[in-house]
Motif scaffolding. Sequence first.
Motif, PDB file in Angstrom:
ATOM      1  N   LYS A   1       0.829  -1.188   0.000  1.00 22.35           N
ATOM      2  CA  LYS A   1       0.000   0.000   0.000  1.00 22.35           C
ATOM      3  C   LYS A   1       0.874   1.253   0.000  1.00 22.35           C
ATOM      4  O   LYS A   1       1.997   1.242   0.545  1.00 22.35           O
ATOM      5  CB  LYS A   1      -0.904   0.015   1.230  1.00 22.35           C
ATOM      6  CG  LYS A   1      -1.976  -1.062   1.226  1.00 22.35           C
ATOM      7  CD  LYS A   1      -2.863  -0.945   2.456  1.00 22.35           C
ATOM      8  CE  LYS A   1      -3.962  -2.009   2.453  1.00 22.35           C
ATOM      9  NZ  LYS A   1      -4.822  -1.907   3.669  1.00 22.35           N
ATOM     10  N   SER A   2       0.350   2.286  -0.574  1.00 23.83           N
ATOM     11  CA  SER A   2       1.069   3.554  -0.602  1.00 23.83           C
ATOM     12  C   SER A   2       1.378   4.020   0.818  1.00 23.83           C
ATOM     13  O   SER A   2       0.526   3.937   1.708  1.00 23.83           O
ATOM     14  CB  SER A   2       0.221   4.596  -1.333  1.00 23.83           C
ATOM     15  OG  SER A   2       0.918   5.798  -1.473  1.00 23.83           O
TER      16      SER A   2
ATOM     17  N   VAL B   1      12.587   0.453   0.056  1.00 21.22           N
ATOM     18  CA  VAL B   1      11.858   1.569  -0.529  1.00 21.22           C
ATOM     19  C   VAL B   1      10.968   2.120   0.578  1.00 21.22           C
ATOM     20  O   VAL B   1      10.025   1.456   1.019  1.00 21.22           O
ATOM     21  CB  VAL B   1      11.018   1.126  -1.738  1.00 21.22           C
ATOM     22  CG1 VAL B   1      10.321   2.319  -2.364  1.00 21.22           C
ATOM     23  CG2 VAL B   1      11.890   0.408  -2.764  1.00 21.22           C
ATOM     24  N   THR B   2      11.284   3.303   1.046  1.00 24.75           N
ATOM     25  CA  THR B   2      10.553   3.885   2.176  1.00 24.75           C
ATOM     26  C   THR B   2       9.390   4.740   1.675  1.00 24.75           C
ATOM     27  O   THR B   2       9.482   5.385   0.624  1.00 24.75           O
ATOM     28  CB  THR B   2      11.478   4.743   3.041  1.00 24.75           C
ATOM     29  OG1 THR B   2      11.981   5.822   2.244  1.00 24.75           O
ATOM     30  CG2 THR B   2      12.655   3.926   3.559  1.00 24.75           C
ATOM     31  N   SER B   3       8.302   4.698   2.438  1.00 24.15           N
ATOM     32  CA  SER B   3       7.115   5.471   2.091  1.00 24.15           C
ATOM     33  C   SER B   3       6.822   5.363   0.592  1.00 24.15           C
ATOM     34  O   SER B   3       6.826   6.357  -0.150  1.00 24.15           O
ATOM     35  CB  SER B   3       7.314   6.942   2.490  1.00 24.15           C
ATOM     36  OG  SER B   3       6.118   7.676   2.294  1.00 24.15           O
ATOM     37  N   ALA B   4       6.594   4.144   0.175  1.00 26.30           N
ATOM     38  CA  ALA B   4       6.423   3.871  -1.258  1.00 26.30           C
ATOM     39  C   ALA B   4       5.185   4.570  -1.822  1.00 26.30           C
ATOM     40  O   ALA B   4       4.155   4.710  -1.143  1.00 26.30           O
ATOM     41  CB  ALA B   4       6.323   2.372  -1.477  1.00 26.30           C
ATOM     42  N   HIS B   5       5.303   4.989  -3.059  1.00 21.68           N
ATOM     43  CA  HIS B   5       4.198   5.607  -3.787  1.00 21.68           C
ATOM     44  C   HIS B   5       4.024   4.880  -5.109  1.00 21.68           C
ATOM     45  O   HIS B   5       4.936   4.180  -5.578  1.00 21.68           O
ATOM     46  CB  HIS B   5       4.481   7.097  -4.017  1.00 21.68           C
ATOM     47  CG  HIS B   5       4.435   7.905  -2.761  1.00 21.68           C
ATOM     48  ND1 HIS B   5       3.259   8.269  -2.145  1.00 21.68           N
ATOM     49  CD2 HIS B   5       5.433   8.396  -1.985  1.00 21.68           C
ATOM     50  CE1 HIS B   5       3.532   8.961  -1.058  1.00 21.68           C
ATOM     51  NE2 HIS B   5       4.840   9.051  -0.930  1.00 21.68           N
ATOM     52  N   PRO B   6       2.873   5.029  -5.751  1.00 21.61           N
ATOM     53  CA  PRO B   6       2.629   4.316  -7.012  1.00 21.61           C
ATOM     54  C   PRO B   6       3.718   4.537  -8.053  1.00 21.61           C
ATOM     55  O   PRO B   6       4.026   3.630  -8.827  1.00 21.61           O
ATOM     56  CB  PRO B   6       1.278   4.876  -7.464  1.00 21.61           C
ATOM     57  CG  PRO B   6       0.564   5.188  -6.199  1.00 21.61           C
ATOM     58  CD  PRO B   6       1.641   5.703  -5.269  1.00 21.61           C
ATOM     59  N   GLU B   7       4.325   5.707  -8.077  1.00 16.74           N
ATOM     60  CA  GLU B   7       5.384   5.961  -9.069  1.00 16.74           C
ATOM     61  C   GLU B   7       6.660   5.168  -8.800  1.00 16.74           C
ATOM     62  O   GLU B   7       7.558   5.124  -9.654  1.00 16.74           O
ATOM     63  CB  GLU B   7       5.710   7.459  -9.148  1.00 16.74           C
ATOM     64  CG  GLU B   7       6.130   8.072  -7.835  1.00 16.74           C
ATOM     65  CD  GLU B   7       4.981   8.738  -7.115  1.00 16.74           C
ATOM     66  OE1 GLU B   7       3.840   8.275  -7.256  1.00 16.74           O
ATOM     67  OE2 GLU B   7       5.240   9.722  -6.391  1.00 16.74           O
TER      68      GLU B   7
END
Lengths: 116, 115
Positions: free
Chosen positions: A14-15, A81-87
Amino acid sequence: GAVVSQHPSWVICKSGTSVKIECRSLDFQATTMFWYRQFPKQSLMLMATSNEGSKATYEQGVEKDKFLINHASLTLSTLTVTSAHPEDSSFYICSARGRFAYNEQFFGPGTRLTVL
Amino acid sequence: AQTVTQSQPEMSVQEAETVTLSCTYDTSESDYYLFWYKQPPSRQMILVIRQEAYKQQNATENRFSVNFQKAAKSFSLKISDSQLGDAAMYFCAYRSANTGNQFYFGTGTSLTVIP
């Protein structure tokens, strides 16, 4: 030949969450490990280079606080990958280089990250 | 930084025929290594062939051979007797022998093998 493994091979998160990807050299000591990112139908883009016991060297434009790399031993490197976002969704590939004559890199099978 | 150019985004070859994939690179160095990697649908990168710049003799690995032209900075890959399993993305890569460990990859050529 030298074998490099990656775990997991596929992860969905999840984002806003963090994801850790492991890269292991199974039958040799990896003095240097590399992390690449590959978008569909594109080439490999080097993100960072890590030497065992040293801080990683990041390529220009790669956020070191977002992509945390640790190379704590001669057989293991991790990419978080910290605080992942869709990009950040992409295919992440690691490779490892030992003390070989031909200076080639041995690649892991890659990890597909999907951030919802 | 060194640049590696693959001018053929896509190529196709009839099974059992021969195909040549092009690669050019830009460098001011005299000592370096060149590689061709194959990436099948599984996405696993596989080393096909490598060439040391100081060697004049072209590298050969079974059905795979290269035409290394150092002065022209050209490094093409020839695949003979193409097989269905050769279908993949092919990446040309450059590595300096002196400065750092970094590989520079080309943009890739997608090879289709027609039965």
